[in-house]
Design a protein around this motif. Structure first.
Motif, PDB file in Angstrom:
ATOM      1  N   SER A 164       0.878  -1.411  -0.018  1.00 25.18           N
ATOM      2  CA  SER A 164       0.195  -0.070   0.028  1.00 25.18           C
ATOM      3  C   SER A 164       0.995   1.245  -0.059  1.00 25.18           C
ATOM      4  N   PRO A 165       0.294   2.438  -0.298  1.00 25.68           N
ATOM      5  CA  PRO A 165       1.237   3.543  -0.306  1.00 25.68           C
ATOM      6  C   PRO A 165       1.827   3.988   0.915  1.00 25.68           C
ATOM      7  N   GLU A 166       1.247   3.391   2.189  1.00 26.07           N
ATOM      8  CA  GLU A 166       1.757   3.867   3.325  1.00 26.07           C
ATOM      9  C   GLU A 166       2.414   2.599   4.064  1.00 26.07           C
ATOM     10  N   LEU A 167       2.303   1.379   3.609  1.00 26.76           N
ATOM     11  CA  LEU A 167       2.756   0.428   4.500  1.00 26.76           C
ATOM     12  C   LEU A 167       2.854  -0.963   3.617  1.00 26.76           C
ATOM     13  N   THR A 168       3.950  -1.695   3.910  1.00 25.83           N
ATOM     14  CA  THR A 168       4.415  -2.919   3.067  1.00 25.83           C
ATOM     15  C   THR A 168       4.070  -4.266   4.239  1.00 25.83           C
ATOM     16  N   ILE A 169       3.235  -4.993   3.873  1.00 26.61           N
ATOM     17  CA  ILE A 169       3.015  -6.331   4.769  1.00 26.61           C
ATOM     18  C   ILE A 169       3.002  -7.392   4.317  1.00 26.61           C
ATOM     19  N   LEU A 170       4.141  -8.428   5.040  1.00 23.47           N
ATOM     20  CA  LEU A 170       4.399  -9.868   4.532  1.00 23.47           C
ATOM     21  C   LEU A 170       3.818 -10.377   5.399  1.00 23.47           C
ATOM     22  N   ARG A 171       2.952 -11.445   5.086  1.00 19.66           N
ATOM     23  CA  ARG A 171       2.228 -12.361   6.032  1.00 19.66           C
ATOM     24  C   ARG A 171       2.634 -13.879   5.545  1.00 19.66           C
ATOM     25  N   MET A 172       3.152 -14.649   6.589  1.00 20.13           N
ATOM     26  CA  MET A 172       3.344 -16.213   6.271  1.00 20.13           C
ATOM     27  C   MET A 172       2.395 -16.888   7.200  1.00 20.13           C
ATOM     28  N   GLU A 173       1.851 -17.885   6.801  1.00 19.48           N
ATOM     29  CA  GLU A 173       0.842 -18.598   7.609  1.00 19.48           C
ATOM     30  C   GLU A 173       1.105 -20.179   7.103  1.00 19.48           C
ATOM     31  N   ASN A 174       1.060 -20.861   8.106  1.00 21.74           N
ATOM     32  CA  ASN A 174       1.058 -22.405   7.821  1.00 21.74           C
ATOM     33  C   ASN A 174       0.289 -23.106   8.944  1.00 21.74           C
ATOM     34  N   ASP A 175      -0.208 -24.508   8.720  1.00 24.50           N
ATOM     35  CA  ASP A 175      -1.020 -25.182   9.403  1.00 24.50           C
ATOM     36  C   ASP A 175      -0.390 -26.248  10.317  1.00 24.50           C
ATOM     37  N   GLY A 233       2.434 -15.200  15.986  1.00 23.89           N
ATOM     38  CA  GLY A 233       1.485 -15.845  16.744  1.00 23.89           C
ATOM     39  C   GLY A 233       0.700 -17.062  16.243  1.00 23.89           C
ATOM     40  N   SER A 234      -0.272 -17.623  17.181  1.00 23.43           N
ATOM     41  CA  SER A 234      -0.710 -18.832  16.661  1.00 23.43           C
ATOM     42  C   SER A 234      -2.271 -18.870  16.972  1.00 23.43           C
ATOM     43  N   THR A 235      -3.141 -19.614  16.201  1.00 20.48           N
ATOM     44  CA  THR A 235      -4.204 -20.013  16.550  1.00 20.48           C
ATOM     45  C   THR A 235      -4.596 -21.354  16.391  1.00 20.48           C
ATOM     46  N   PRO A 236      -5.445 -21.877  17.146  1.00 12.91           N
ATOM     47  CA  PRO A 236      -5.880 -23.493  17.191  1.00 12.91           C
ATOM     48  C   PRO A 236      -5.226 -24.110  15.661  1.00 12.91           C
ATOM     49  N   GLY A 237      -4.142 -24.661  15.315  1.00 12.02           N
ATOM     50  CA  GLY A 237      -3.708 -25.225  14.537  1.00 12.02           C
ATOM     51  C   GLY A 237      -3.052 -24.480  13.252  1.00 12.02           C
ATOM     52  N   ARG A 238      -2.591 -23.093  13.445  1.00 14.18           N
ATOM     53  CA  ARG A 238      -2.208 -22.331  12.397  1.00 14.18           C
ATOM     54  C   ARG A 238      -1.129 -21.544  13.313  1.00 14.18           C
ATOM     55  N   PHE A 239      -0.088 -21.230  12.667  1.00 15.44           N
ATOM     56  CA  PHE A 239       1.023 -20.426  13.004  1.00 15.44           C
ATOM     57  C   PHE A 239       1.402 -19.193  11.974  1.00 15.44           C
ATOM     58  N   ILE A 240       1.138 -17.829  12.331  1.00 15.51           N
ATOM     59  CA  ILE A 240       1.179 -16.875  11.601  1.00 15.51           C
ATOM     60  C   ILE A 240       2.390 -16.098  11.979  1.00 15.51           C
ATOM     61  N   LEU A 241       3.165 -15.358  10.861  1.00 10.29           N
ATOM     62  CA  LEU A 241       4.294 -14.416  11.060  1.00 10.29           C
ATOM     63  C   LEU A 241       4.047 -13.297  10.139  1.00 10.29           C
ATOM     64  N   VAL A 242       4.066 -12.091  10.538  1.00  8.85           N
ATOM     65  CA  VAL A 242       3.434 -10.726  10.116  1.00  8.85           C
ATOM     66  C   VAL A 242       4.748  -9.828  10.036  1.00  8.85           C
ATOM     67  N   VAL A 243       5.047  -9.147   9.235  1.00 10.99           N
ATOM     68  CA  VAL A 243       5.966  -8.142   9.035  1.00 10.99           C
ATOM     69  C   VAL A 243       5.396  -6.966   8.474  1.00 10.99           C
ATOM     70  N   GLN A 244       5.652  -5.775   9.101  1.00  7.72           N
ATOM     71  CA  GLN A 244       5.300  -4.543   8.619  1.00  7.72           C
ATOM     72  C   GLN A 244       6.440  -3.542   8.521  1.00  7.72           C
ATOM     73  N   LEU A 245       6.399  -2.986   7.256  1.00  7.78           N
ATOM     74  CA  LEU A 245       7.586  -2.206   6.841  1.00  7.78           C
ATOM     75  C   LEU A 245       6.974  -0.954   6.235  1.00  7.78           C
ATOM     76  N   PRO A 246       7.716   0.441   6.541  1.00  7.70           N
ATOM     77  CA  PRO A 246       7.101   1.756   5.986  1.00  7.70           C
ATOM     78  C   PRO A 246       7.183   1.684   4.455  1.00  7.70           C
ATOM     79  N   ALA A 247       6.464   2.025   3.670  1.00  7.22           N
ATOM     80  CA  ALA A 247       6.645   1.904   2.270  1.00  7.22           C
ATOM     81  C   ALA A 247       7.733   2.846   1.788  1.00  7.22           C
ATOM     82  N   SER A 248       8.172   3.774   2.498  1.00  4.99           N
ATOM     83  CA  SER A 248       9.258   4.486   2.046  1.00  4.99           C
ATOM     84  C   SER A 248      10.588   4.063   2.380  1.00  4.99           C
ATOM     85  N   THR A 249      10.591   2.895   3.056  1.00  2.00           N
ATOM     86  CA  THR A 249      12.012   2.322   3.302  1.00  2.00           C
ATOM     87  C   THR A 249      12.887   1.895   1.958  1.00  2.00           C
TER      88      THR A 249
END
Length: 412
Positions: free
Chosen positions: A333-344, A396-412
């Motif tokens: 997005s113009p303000e933020l870059t988000i990378l999300r990795m999710e597995n079961d 973080g994790s929910t039942p049966g799922r592991f989630i990794l989230v990275v947020q970077l400013p778009a201007s980086t």
């Protein structure tokens, strides 16, 4: 939302598959008890003492069959030896169950037409055959079923009960054998997945070792030759020995520069390359990887940082999870870059924390040994790397799922 028990999450994928197939087989093996109880309630005439003896024999036979089935599966899956005790008990109790039924039910007839007798023989012999099925070859199994059908036909003085016995027991034995085969196939797939992951890691190590050897092998040989020459010249008092040592020093500097270039090239990350590599490695490890989004428009600094995240996340999926599906999603997005990795493939919270701690410790030790300081590739190292760019990393994790989230400013 239905909560998943912790003991289930703590199991590997192969163990879950094993439980989902093994315990229904144990349940079928326990069917003798409710069938015997139904026979008792359906019979109007019975002897109390005989009923108690019959029930005790059936319960003991069921327990012996469960133990025999467990041993049979161990032999089929892992080649374990089955002790004679596991065989003698179920056979003796199956034989004892027939006179116990005759003692319990006045309507029981040894010879001639008797549905009660045929049913008792079918339940006892069928349960025994079911427990024996995984450890017997097909011809031996057919011989056991044929012997039971012949005995049933002889006692009934009719052929039809023998055919009914043979068809029923054959269906039960076939169901057990197919389940055992499927169980063995599941464990074999799990072993293949583990081997594929180890081969992928070994291949990467060999590639790095080959590059390092090709870079330093020639220069180090040259250093050895020039050093010997300088030593020989110095022994003779030749002034050119100093020139030779200066050449050795220059070769050493060149070697150091080339080694740094190799290590830098190995450690440098490109987001597109890392995403393609992650997908290839995960698929070779039996994990279906789906990538959503394109990061080609990001700045080089952002691509390098996110490439490190993808590399570390992929390593953790292979080494510390039982994932079957992994999704990597990139949102720009113009303000933020988000990378999300999710597995079961998440395990219990304690085991996940232990795995992350082990990875961080290993990474820190590696970084120190190579002079990398705090630029390791563990979770802590990634947070430091992203923090220098104003980014954040959360797991973080929910039942049966592991989630990794990275947020970077778009201007980086």
């Amino acid at each position: 939302m239905v909560s998943v028990p912790r003991w289930w999450l703590a199991r590997s994928r192969a163990e879950r598959f094993d439980i989902s197939l093994r315990w229904p087989l144990y349940g079928i093996c326990c069917a003798e008890i409710p069938i015997a109880a139904l026979a008792i309630f359906s019979e109007r005439q019975h002897r109390v003492l005989g009923v108690v003896v019959f029930l005790l024999v059936v319960v003991a036979h069921t327990a012996a069959n469960l133990y025999l089935l467990r041993e049979s599966l161990g032999r089929y899956l892992h080649g374990k030896q089955v002790s004679s005790r596991a065989l003698i008990g179920p056979i003796a109790l199956a034989v004892a169950g027939v006179p116990a039924a005759a003692l319990a039910f006045p309507r029981f007839a040894w010879i001639g037409d008797s549905d009660l007798r045929d049913g008792v023989i079918l339940v006892l012999a069928g349960g025994l055959t079911f427990a024996l099925t995984p450890m017997l070859r097909w011809m031996s199994l057919f011989g056991v079923m044929l012997a039971g059908s012949v005995l049933t036909a002889a006692l009934a003085v009719r052929v039809e009960p023998g055919f009914a016995y043979l068809s029923t027991v054959a269906f039960i034995a076939f169901t057990c054998r197919i389940s055992a085969w499927t169980l063995g196939l599941g464990w074999e797939i799990d072993r293949s997945r583990a081997v594929s992951a180890q081969l992928a890691i070994a291949e990467e190590r060999l590639r790095f070792a080959r590059d390092l050897h090709d870079t330093l092998g020639h220069n180090l040989s040259l250093v050895a030759v020039r050093s010997e020459l300088a030593a020989a010249l110095a022994t003779r008092g030749d002034a050119t020995a100093a020139d030779q040592m200066l050449d050795v020093r220059q070769i050493a500097h060149d070697s150091l520069r080339e080694m740094r270039a190799v290590v830098s090239g190995y450690r440098a990350t490109d987001l597109a390359t890392e995403l393609a590599g992650a997908q290839s490695v995960l698929r070779s490890a039996g994990v279906n990887c789906r990538i959503i989004g394109d990061g080609s428009a990001l700045t080089p600094a952002s691509q390098t940082a996110l490439g490190w995240v993808v590399r570390e996340g992929t390593t953790n999926v292979i080494q510390h999870s039982d994932a079957t599906v992994c999704k990597i999603e990139l949102d720009l997005s113009p303000e933020l870059t988000i990378l999300r990795m999710e597995n079961d493939g998440v395990r219990t919270a304690s085991s996940s924390a232990a795995s992350s701690s082990a990875v961080d410790s290993s990474t820190t030790a590696t970084a120190r040994s190579t002079g990398g300081g705090s630029s390791g590739t563990g979770i802590a190292g990634l947070r430091e790397r992203l923090g220098s760019l104003g980014g954040t990393l959360t797991v973080g994790s929910t039942p049966g799922r592991f989630i990794l989230v990275v947020q970077l400013p778009a201007s980086t």
